[in-house]
Enzyme design. Sequence first.
Site, PDB file in Angstrom:
ATOM      1  N   HIS A 176       0.978  -1.194   0.119  1.00 38.80           N
ATOM      2  CA  HIS A 176      -0.088  -0.079   0.090  1.00 38.80           C
ATOM      3  C   HIS A 176       0.865   1.538   0.077  1.00 38.80           C
ATOM      4  O   HIS A 176       1.863   1.278   0.560  1.00 38.80           O
ATOM      5  CB  HIS A 176      -1.100   0.064   0.997  1.00 38.80           C
ATOM      6  CG  HIS A 176      -0.156   0.239   2.561  1.00 38.80           C
ATOM      7  ND1 HIS A 176       0.358   1.335   3.166  1.00 38.80           N
ATOM      8  CD2 HIS A 176       0.026  -1.030   3.448  1.00 38.80           C
ATOM      9  CE1 HIS A 176       0.748   0.937   4.177  1.00 38.80           C
ATOM     10  NE2 HIS A 176       0.634  -0.170   4.473  1.00 38.80           N
ATOM     11  N   GLN A 178       1.928   5.103   1.061  1.00 39.52           N
ATOM     12  CA  GLN A 178       2.249   5.682   2.494  1.00 39.52           C
ATOM     13  C   GLN A 178       0.782   6.309   3.092  1.00 39.52           C
ATOM     14  O   GLN A 178      -0.092   6.947   2.469  1.00 39.52           O
ATOM     15  CB  GLN A 178       3.085   7.026   2.168  1.00 39.52           C
ATOM     16  CG  GLN A 178       3.412   7.678   3.627  1.00 39.52           C
ATOM     17  CD  GLN A 178       4.045   9.018   3.484  1.00 39.52           C
ATOM     18  OE1 GLN A 178       3.113  10.192   2.931  1.00 39.52           O
ATOM     19  NE2 GLN A 178       5.171   9.275   3.858  1.00 39.52           N
ATOM     20  N   SER A 179       0.845   5.755   4.481  1.00 44.29           N
ATOM     21  CA  SER A 179      -0.456   6.256   5.251  1.00 44.29           C
ATOM     22  C   SER A 179      -0.159   7.295   6.098  1.00 44.29           C
ATOM     23  O   SER A 179       1.251   7.672   6.414  1.00 44.29           O
ATOM     24  CB  SER A 179      -1.000   5.043   6.001  1.00 44.29           C
ATOM     25  OG  SER A 179       0.055   4.863   7.155  1.00 44.29           O
ATOM     26  N   GLU A 225      -2.373  -7.046   7.887  1.00 42.28           N
ATOM     27  CA  GLU A 225      -0.863  -6.885   8.290  1.00 42.28           C
ATOM     28  C   GLU A 225      -0.872  -7.808   9.514  1.00 42.28           C
ATOM     29  O   GLU A 225      -1.757  -8.043  10.007  1.00 42.28           O
ATOM     30  CB  GLU A 225      -0.728  -5.342   8.451  1.00 42.28           C
ATOM     31  CG  GLU A 225       0.746  -5.114   9.087  1.00 42.28           C
ATOM     32  CD  GLU A 225       1.874  -5.677   8.256  1.00 42.28           C
ATOM     33  OE1 GLU A 225       2.055  -6.825   8.064  1.00 42.28           O
ATOM     34  OE2 GLU A 225       2.688  -4.788   7.671  1.00 42.28           O
TER      35      GLU A 225
END
Length: 202
Positions: free
Chosen positions: A9, A11-12, A83
Amino acid sequence: MAELIFVRHGQSTWNLERRVQGQSHEPPLTDLGRRQASAAADFVRTLGAQAIFSSDQVRAAQTAEIIGERCQVAVRHDQRLREHDHGELTGMLSSAAMAAWSADPHAASDPDAPYDPDLVHGRTGESPRQVADRFARFAADVRGHDGRIVVVSHGTLIQTALAVIAGEDLARMTWHAIANGDVINAAGEVIHRSEADVAVRR
């Protein structure tokens, strides 16, 4: 037979804050994360994906949505692609989590000893072997698919998945350098890295 292609994914917000994300659903993509997802989508489109599977956690689901729209392929969410659950460490700053982990007598071990795949993270989380087992169940279910399958997931899940595919001993598994937005083949090779990420690193 299915050919798996992994996408980490983008960047959060918690990546940016350097927090342990684990199985938290909350942190969404940042603007950079969306650009990374878009760059990954442009590359994945050239591969001719037949199916897209994604973790249902927000940061992965948002990444997969961008890829699915670009490739015109429906996204299927699968909880087995979540995750690694880091339990009580989730939400902590990474530096604080590392200090808590080091101080935990349940986690203390010889630093020169092999990685312990049966050690539960954050006491209430899961062990690396449990992560490997749930990915192995997912892989068994999609093995009969034809063509390329894109799997949008998370850093540690992808690391563990690559070890499972390679048949590695989890105690001595290979650790790959996987950045946000990377596209990785089943051999663990980064086949695309977002220029947006490269620009930030310079």
